[in-house]
Every structure is written in structure tokens, then in C-alpha cells.
Design a protein around this motif. Structure first.
Motif, PDB file in Angstrom:
ATOM      1  N   GLU A   7      -7.146 103.952   2.364  1.00  0.00           N
ATOM      2  CA  GLU A   7      -7.643 102.685   1.822  1.00  0.00           C
ATOM      3  C   GLU A   7      -6.650 101.552   2.066  1.00  0.00           C
ATOM      4  OE1 GLU A   7      -9.557 106.063  -0.151  1.00  0.00           O
ATOM      5  OE2 GLU A   7      -7.448 105.509   0.115  1.00  0.00           O
ATOM      6  N   GLU A   8      -7.187 100.386   2.382  1.00  0.00           N
ATOM      7  CA  GLU A   8      -6.352  99.214   2.625  1.00  0.00           C
ATOM      8  C   GLU A   8      -6.660  98.129   1.592  1.00  0.00           C
ATOM      9  OE1 GLU A   8      -3.957  99.112   4.680  1.00  0.00           O
ATOM     10  OE2 GLU A   8      -4.357 100.724   6.127  1.00  0.00           O
ATOM     11  N   TYR A   9      -5.613  97.614   0.959  1.00  0.00           N
ATOM     12  CA  TYR A   9      -5.773  96.541  -0.023  1.00  0.00           C
ATOM     13  C   TYR A   9      -5.123  95.248   0.465  1.00  0.00           C
ATOM     14  CZ  TYR A   9      -7.027 100.601  -2.731  1.00  0.00           C
ATOM     15  OH  TYR A   9      -7.639 101.764  -3.155  1.00  0.00           O
ATOM     16  N   LEU A  10      -4.532  95.310   1.661  1.00  0.00           N
ATOM     17  CA  LEU A  10      -4.023  94.119   2.333  1.00  0.00           C
ATOM     18  C   LEU A  10      -4.706  94.082   3.697  1.00  0.00           C
ATOM     19  CD1 LEU A  10      -2.043  91.708   2.348  1.00  0.00           C
ATOM     20  CD2 LEU A  10      -0.364  93.218   3.407  1.00  0.00           C
ATOM     21  N   LYS A  11      -5.561  93.099   3.895  1.00  0.00           N
ATOM     22  CA  LYS A  11      -6.365  93.053   5.110  1.00  0.00           C
ATOM     23  C   LYS A  11      -5.568  92.485   6.285  1.00  0.00           C
ATOM     24  CE  LYS A  11     -10.559  92.562   2.336  1.00  0.00           C
ATOM     25  NZ  LYS A  11     -11.743  91.727   2.032  1.00  0.00           N
ATOM     26  N   LYS A  12      -6.150  92.587   7.465  1.00  0.00           N
ATOM     27  CA  LYS A  12      -5.459  92.204   8.691  1.00  0.00           C
ATOM     28  C   LYS A  12      -5.388  90.700   8.924  1.00  0.00           C
ATOM     29  CE  LYS A  12      -6.752  96.516  11.010  1.00  0.00           C
ATOM     30  NZ  LYS A  12      -7.458  97.126  12.175  1.00  0.00           N
ATOM     31  N   CYS A  13      -6.022  89.924   8.075  1.00  0.00           N
ATOM     32  CA  CYS A  13      -6.118  88.480   8.321  1.00  0.00           C
ATOM     33  C   CYS A  13      -5.001  87.676   7.647  1.00  0.00           C
ATOM     34  CB  CYS A  13      -7.471  87.952   7.853  1.00  0.00           C
ATOM     35  SG  CYS A  13      -7.843  88.290   6.110  1.00  0.00           S
ATOM     36  N   ALA A  33      -0.328 101.743  -5.444  1.00  0.00           N
ATOM     37  CA  ALA A  33      -0.819 101.235  -6.725  1.00  0.00           C
ATOM     38  C   ALA A  33      -2.328 101.431  -6.896  1.00  0.00           C
ATOM     39  CB  ALA A  33      -0.480  99.755  -6.860  1.00  0.00           C
ATOM     40  N   GLY A  34      -3.077 101.266  -5.820  1.00  0.00           N
ATOM     41  CA  GLY A  34      -4.525 101.427  -5.897  1.00  0.00           C
ATOM     42  C   GLY A  34      -5.247 100.175  -6.345  1.00  0.00           C
ATOM     43  N   PRO A  35      -6.585 100.240  -6.480  1.00  0.00           N
ATOM     44  CA  PRO A  35      -7.398  99.040  -6.724  1.00  0.00           C
ATOM     45  C   PRO A  35      -7.256  98.428  -8.110  1.00  0.00           C
ATOM     46  CG  PRO A  35      -8.777 101.009  -6.781  1.00  0.00           C
ATOM     47  CD  PRO A  35      -7.419 101.447  -6.320  1.00  0.00           C
ATOM     48  N   ASP A  36      -6.877  99.238  -9.118  1.00  0.00           N
ATOM     49  CA  ASP A  36      -6.755  98.692 -10.477  1.00  0.00           C
ATOM     50  C   ASP A  36      -5.355  98.094 -10.650  1.00  0.00           C
ATOM     51  OD1 ASP A  36      -7.304  97.970 -13.060  1.00  0.00           O
ATOM     52  OD2 ASP A  36      -7.137 100.005 -13.877  1.00  0.00           O
TER      53      ASP A  36
END
Length: 293
Positions: A7-13, A33-36
């Protein structure tokens, strides 16, 4: 690397500079850390590279706050989540300027109050967002826009300042060792109370090296002993294996310095002082680990 979540929470943009290691650090911090999770970000490179809503690169909520206020904001946020029964991870993610200098009073206050949060300082050893001015974390001899002849003072030891507050967990990390960083963030977030992780984050434009050399610079910092990797949990210090191996057979300090344009023309005296400082730091950490101090 296959052990890390997909899972990625920092996008490529992101609008980060090419070779930006603080962005790499944040990627692995958020994987751990995850989504929460909520990020509290003071003025720094991260407050810019995230982009402008609704096209932000961040896939978790982010609070952008004043330079000095990250730990104070995170302290209030943590208390609010606790009061409503939520277990959301509160992470302050700040540069060295907002930690070692401008934000140190708020950080000290949050540590003293026992705030349940994780404070991460990604350290590129200058004020990167505004043109690489000298910070308290800038090492001796380094050229910045405000120390064109090389900084005259040694790097402020924020880790010893934090350690004096006796947090339940603190650690150092480096962008060149993502698995080590990931594991330390996971451990920190499993512990109640204030936690602190100090990450060395090499900066291509500020340190003046080719963008493809970011990982190499981070490894040189560790293998020369300039940057020590360790954890302090419940008062017990453990030097990590990477640094223990480096201490037995360190690379010459000059290999690290010569790879960076910011140390061009550094004096023999400054090199000697840096060498003495890293040796004192290693000796102090070794003695603490062995219970001799």
C-alpha cells in the motif's frame, strides 16, 4: 524490501526535488503507520512537496501548521483523539530547522507532558525549503547560503536533548536503510507516550551531489560513523548491527566529505573536530550500551 506493505500513502505526484530522500523516508513512515494516521507538518520541504488540494500527493490527512507549532498541535490532537476513544496515529513530521531550532520549545513541552505521539525529525542539516540556510543541525565546515566559508560551530546534539526528557522510545534512522526505518516506526507506534525518531535525510541540491547518489551518501554517513543507528527503549540503549559493524571497520571520514560539494575547501581543523566529535559520540553510546555511564 519484499517484506514491506504494498500500500502507498504517498503518491507519485510530489513536487520534491529529484533524489529527495526525505520523501523516501515519508513513504516508509506511512507504510509503517497505515491509513489511520494524521500528519502534522510545520513549515519545511514537506509542506511544499505535498502539492495543493485536491491534487495533493498525501493519502492521509495532513495539518500544515506554523514553524514552531508542530509538537504543540500534535499534543492537542492526540489528547482530542484519546478523549473520543480513537487510536489514530499522530505523527509530527518536521525538518531539522523546525525541530532543532524553531520548534524545540514545543517539542520539549510535549515530551515533558508525556504526549502520546511520534515526533519524526528528517534532518537534511539546513533550512532546505528556503534555500539551504545554516541550521543548528548543520555540521561544522559545511557551506550553506549563510555560511559560504563553512560553518564554524559543531552540529547541535538534539538526540541528547531529547534523551534528557527520558521518552519511552527514541531512535535514529537513515533514508538509505528503509527496512530499519520501517521497523523502528512500527515499534514506536506500538508504545504509549512520546516517541522520537531522528532520520538523516541527504539532500542533493543542498549537499551538492548528483541526484542518483542519495542512497550512497546515506550509507557513507553510517559506514564512516558520522551517523550512528541506535534505539533507546525504556532507558536501555542498543546500537544497531549496521553501526556496530561500521564501528569495527569504519570507512575514512574523507570519503563522506569529498562526495559533497558543501564541504569543498573544508579546513583540516574542521575535519579534525568532526572526527573527534564522531569518536566521542561513538564512545559515549558504547559506554551507555554496556552500562558504563
Amino acid at each position: 524490501m519484499s517484506e514491506l506493505p504494498k500500500e502507498e500513502y504517498l503518491k507519485k505526484c510530489t513536487s520534491a526535488c529529484a533524489g529527495c530522500s526525505s520523501t523516501l523516508c515519508l513513504r516508509y513512515v506511512l507504510k509503517a503507520a497505515g491509513p489511520d494516521t494524521v500528519l502534522v507538518v510545520p513549515a519545511c520541504c514537506t509542506s511544499v512537496l505535498q502539492g495543493i488540494y485536491p491534487t495533493t500527493a498525501m493519502n492521509v490527512p495532513v495539518y500544515n501548521v506554523a514553524f514552531a507549532a508542530a509538537a504543540a498541535c500534535a499534543s492537542g490532537m492526540s489528547t482530542a483523539f484519546s478523549a473520543t476513544g480513537k487510536k489514530t496515529n499522530v505523527i509530527a513530521y518536521a525538518g531539522d530547522g523546525g525541530t532543532v531550532d524553531i520548534g524545540i520549545q514545543a517539542l520539549s513541552g510535549a515530551l515533558e507532558r508525556g504526549t502520546n505521539f511520534l515526533y519524526i525529525c528528517y534532518d537534511n542539516e539546513a533550512y532546505g525549503n528556503t534555500g539551504m540556510q545554516r541550521s543548528g543541525a548543520t555540521p561544522i565546515g559545511a557551506r550553506t547560503t549563510t555560511t559560504p566559508g563553512g560553518k564554524l560551530e559543531t552540529k547541535k546534539d538534539i538526540d541528547r536533548i531529547v534523551a534528557a526528557h527520558e521518552p519511552p522510545y527514541m531512535a535514529t534512522a537513515c533514508s538509505a536503510y528503509p527496512q530499519d526505518l520501517y521497523k523502528k516506526v512500527k515499534k514506536a507506534l506500538s508504545i504509549q507516550g512520546p516517541k522520537f525518531i531522528h532520520i538523516l535525510a541527504p539532500c542533493p541540491p543542498g549537499w551538492r551531489y548528483p541526484t542518483e547518489k542519495t542512497v550512497e551518501l546515506g550509507k557513507l554517513a553510517v559506514r564512516t560513523g558520522v551517523w550512528m543507528l541506535y534505539e533507546r527503549e525504556a532507558g536501555k540503549l542498543t546500537i544497531n548491527g549496521i553501526s556496530k559493524a561500521a564501528m569495527k571497520k569504519p570507512l575514512p571520514l574523507e570519503e563522506y566529505l569529498s562526495a559533497q560539494g558543501r564541504f569543498k575547501g573544508i579546513s583540516v581543523e574542521a575535519i579534525r573536530e568532526m572526527q573527534l566529535t564522531l569518536e566521542r559520540n561513538q564512545r559515549r553510546l558504547r559506554n551507555e550500551e554496556e552500562g558504563l555511564c
